[in-house]
Design an enzyme around this catalytic site. Structure first.
Site, PDB file in Angstrom:
ATOM      1  CG  ASP A 161     109.059 -22.042 -67.191  1.00  0.00           C
ATOM      2  OD1 ASP A 161     108.876 -22.845 -67.856  1.00  0.00           O
ATOM      3  OD2 ASP A 161     109.507 -20.644 -67.648  1.00  0.00           O
ATOM      4  CG  ASN A 167     108.224 -24.465 -71.384  1.00  0.00           C
ATOM      5  OD1 ASN A 167     108.203 -23.680 -70.397  1.00  0.00           O
ATOM      6  ND2 ASN A 167     107.436 -25.012 -71.940  1.00  0.00           N
ATOM      7  CG  ASP A 182     105.642 -21.657 -70.433  1.00  0.00           C
ATOM      8  OD1 ASP A 182     106.422 -21.629 -69.477  1.00  0.00           O
ATOM      9  OD2 ASP A 182     105.034 -22.486 -70.896  1.00  0.00           O
ATOM     10  CG  ASP A 194     107.582 -26.800 -67.028  1.00  0.00           C
ATOM     11  OD1 ASP A 194     108.268 -27.321 -66.674  1.00  0.00           O
ATOM     12  OD2 ASP A 194     107.736 -25.835 -67.954  1.00  0.00           O
ATOM     13  CG  ASP A 208      93.571 -30.013 -55.908  1.00  0.00           C
ATOM     14  OD1 ASP A 208      92.397 -30.047 -55.780  1.00  0.00           O
ATOM     15  OD2 ASP A 208      94.532 -29.111 -55.511  1.00  0.00           O
ATOM     16  CG  ASP A 215      88.372 -27.512 -55.351  1.00  0.00           C
ATOM     17  OD1 ASP A 215      89.222 -26.816 -54.923  1.00  0.00           O
ATOM     18  OD2 ASP A 215      87.200 -26.869 -55.716  1.00  0.00           O
ATOM     19  CD  GLU A 237      88.920 -26.334 -50.413  1.00  0.00           C
ATOM     20  OE1 GLU A 237      89.449 -25.073 -50.287  1.00  0.00           O
ATOM     21  OE2 GLU A 237      88.406 -26.651 -51.373  1.00  0.00           O
ATOM     22  CG  HIS A 240      95.990 -23.092 -53.719  1.00  0.00           C
ATOM     23  ND1 HIS A 240      95.832 -24.084 -52.955  1.00  0.00           N
ATOM     24  CD2 HIS A 240      94.961 -23.018 -54.883  1.00  0.00           C
ATOM     25  CE1 HIS A 240      94.465 -24.680 -53.211  1.00  0.00           C
ATOM     26  NE2 HIS A 240      94.139 -23.840 -53.974  1.00  0.00           N
ATOM     27  CG  ASP A 241      92.441 -21.227 -52.103  1.00  0.00           C
ATOM     28  OD1 ASP A 241      92.850 -20.866 -53.170  1.00  0.00           O
ATOM     29  OD2 ASP A 241      91.673 -22.150 -51.802  1.00  0.00           O
TER      30      ASP A 241
HETATM   31  C1  NOJ Z   1      89.081 -24.048 -53.644  1.00  0.00           C
HETATM   32  C2  NOJ Z   1      90.496 -24.005 -54.162  1.00  0.00           C
HETATM   33  O1  NOJ Z   1      91.475 -24.330 -53.262  1.00  0.00           O
HETATM   34  C3  NOJ Z   1      90.592 -22.733 -54.949  1.00  0.00           C
HETATM   35  O2  NOJ Z   1      91.705 -22.338 -55.342  1.00  0.00           O
HETATM   36  C4  NOJ Z   1      89.567 -22.751 -56.100  1.00  0.00           C
HETATM   37  O3  NOJ Z   1      89.411 -21.443 -56.387  1.00  0.00           O
HETATM   38  C5  NOJ Z   1      88.046 -23.089 -55.484  1.00  0.00           C
HETATM   39  N1  NOJ Z   1      88.182 -24.222 -54.670  1.00  0.00           N
HETATM   40  C6  NOJ Z   1      87.324 -23.536 -56.577  1.00  0.00           C
HETATM   41  O4  NOJ Z   1      87.665 -24.587 -57.277  1.00  0.00           O
END
Ligand code: NOJ
Length: 543
Positions: free
Chosen positions: A19, A21, A23, A27, A96, A196, A263, A324-325
């Site tokens: 970050d 700034n 907040d 960013d 992405d 995605d 993906e 990130h999932d």
């Molecule tokens: C896969 C992404 O990796 C995930 O983070 C997202 O929530 C879903 N697709 C929906 O776009």
């Protein structure tokens, strides 16, 4: 060999990287200020999770405008500066691209929803259903994918969450718009797209019901049988395989040779269909087997052998330990840094593209935020499921936990932000930050840097062939990489006892860790150690 087959990918989740700034949200200026750090790690290609204009209900995976930057992250000028700065450092940029769906706040959807006769009605998938959904399709999050709209008395379809309506790719205007979006970014110089849920692009034209399956829980590499359904008609349709080729063809006209990484999930055959029978579909797809690794030499040996037989060159496998999932891999190893080094050596020395998620290089751990207090929309949907239960069942509900801020240094909020971070940094020790790990030659950060550097410098790692080799111990994995200029052997001990092997070939140790040592012709491998042995330069016969 094409550059994208040889690269390594580093994923940045903009919300949590840096970050600038105060907040509390990362960013673009923040990322810009950390580019030298990323470059010093040895990264070649940076993939950014979305920073387009978005209500942020799914943290950017719900896009309201594909060609605007969300003000949370900065401006278009910041973005252009960032792209230039990355290129100046001889790295590449992957954005992405969420082609499957938009946000329900996207002007296309607002128009589409406004009336049955609106010209954008067909941009999305609408269907009449008399008080019950038009068919049995279950979305990826485990509920009916159909969402009722009272004002027009129809259902729209969403294969993820209901605020993410799916675009209708059977409408040529949708394709045209999305290709224009790709062009917009390619003309700004981006080097590729991460696509995605690309396996969801097309749905059955006849809207047939999905057949029953005994399987309930999906896994990262298999969504097509889950929630008691074989998702024959809403995932992995042949039209999506053909569309992969169309997108590839479209981007191929760019001279800077951008690429696509999809993906997708499903069997190897499904993945191969996305890549194309002539390797003319998506350039790469994420392969998620490492997400649920078994820490055994046999598991990794079989994975290599499978990839070499199912995805031989010109196909290029990918090796993904997290994103990130998913639960961070360091937590799946109980925080054991010795084991982490072993896994990373495997990931970087295999033939293929390693994908690293920010923070993996310092062993950044998971958070402990309960599902109840999660900001993640999946957690919100399942807020009454206790964290221990979801952990016990092996299902990952609150993705906030793998998205905590990056740990840079010992200053306030680990140097991530001067304000209150959008997610807590969680507890950490001083040796867990980038700053302190850079000083320690034995740290995980330094191990990653060595791995990135070897790949950059040695063509045998980027391009060479791979063979697994038998060993006397079930705990030791051994494989060789052979290129036109060099020949390497990789030894990894997954066991709890010291292993001794004879190194018969002439050569020298290129890199060892965890106490691996060569004395005479004996290689001694303590538990969870590894060694890369350089057999030597291979003579190249000049024709
Ligand atoms: C896969 C992404 O990796 C995930 O983070 C997202 O929530 C879903 N697709 C929906 O776009």
């Amino acid at each position: 060999m094409e550059w994208w087959k040889q690269t390594s990918i580093y994923q940045i989740y903009p919300w949590s990287f840096q970050d600038s700034n105060g907040d509390g949200i990362g960013d673009l200026q923040g990322i810009l200020s950390r580019l030298d750090e990323i470059q010093s790690l040895g990264v070649e290609t940076i993939w950014f999770s979305p920073f387009y204009l978005s209500p942020g209900e799914d943290f950017g995976y719900d896009i309201a405008d594909y060609t605007k930057i969300d003000p949370r992250f900065g401006t278009m000028e910041d973005c252009e500066r960032l792209i230039r700065a990355i290129h100046k450092r001889k790295m590449r940029v992957v954005l992405d691209m969420v082609m499957n769906h938009t946000s329900d706040k996207h002007p296309w959807f607002l128009e589409s929803k406004s009336s049955l006769s609106n010209q954008k009605r067909d941009f999305y998938i609408w269907k009449t259903g008399t008080k019950k959904p038009p068919n049995n399709w279950i979305s990826m999050v485990g509920k009916s994918g159909w969402n009722y709209d009272e004002s027009t008395n129809e259902y729209y379809y969403s294969n993820f969450l209901s605020f993410q309506p799916d675009l209708n790719y059977r409408n040529p205007k949708v394709k045209k718009e999305m290709f224009a979006v790709l062009d917009f970014w390619l003309q700004k110089g981006v080097d590729g797209f991460r696509l995605d849920i690309f396996n969801s692009i097309y749905k059955d034209e006849g809207f047939r019901n999905n057949p029953f399956s005994f399987r309930f829980f999906p896994t990262p590499d298999n969504h097509d049988e889950a929630f008691f359904q074989k998702k024959q008609y809403n995932l992995n349709l042949p039209e999506s395989f053909s569309f992969a080729k169309e997108v590839r063809k479209h981007i191929s006209k760019y001279k800077h040779k951008p690429f696509l990484i999809g993906e997708v999930s499903g069997s190897d055959q499904v993945l191969k269909s996305f890549l194309g029978e002539k390797a003319d579909g998506l350039n790469l797809v994420f392969q998620f087997e490492l997400i649920h690794f078994q820490y055994k030499a046999k598991f990794f040996k079989q994975l290599l052998e499978k990839n070499e037989s199912v995805f031989p060159s010109p196909y290029t496998p990918t090796y993904v330990l997290g994103n990130h999932d998913q639960r961070r891999y360091i937590d799946r190893l109980g925080g054991d840094l010795r084991k982490a080094k072993l896994l990373v050596c495997f990931q970087f020395m295999a033939r293929g593209v390693p994908v690293v998620y920010y923070g993996e290089e310092i062993g950044r751990k998971e958070g402990r935020i309960s599902n109840f207090f999660g900001k993640d929309p999946i957690a919100k949907m399942n807020r009454f499921v206790p964290l221990f239960l979801s952990n016990l069942l092996g299902i990952y509900i609150n993705r906030d936990n793998c998205r905590l801020p990056m740990l840079w240094d010992g200053s306030k909020n680990a140097g991530f932000s001067k304000g209150k971070p959008w997610l807590p940094t969680g507890s950490f020790q001083s040796e867990d930050t980038v700053e302190s790990q850079k000083q320690d030659p034995t740290s995980l950060w330094n191990h990653y840097q060595t791995m990135f550097t070897f790949r950059r410098k040695m063509s045998v790692i980027r391009e060479g062939s791979l063979n697994t080799l038998p060993t006397d111990s079930d705990d030791v994995l051994c494989f060789e990489r052979r290129g036109s200029e060099n020949h390497l052997m990789v030894y990894l001990n997954f066991g709890e006892k010291v292993e001794r092997l004879t190194v018969t070939n002439k050569g020298k140790s290129l890199y060892g860790f965890g106490g691996a040592n060569v004395l005479g012709d004996t290689l001694e491998l303590p538990p969870h150690s590894g060694l890369i042995w350089e057999v030597g330069k291979t003579k190249v016969s000049k024709k």
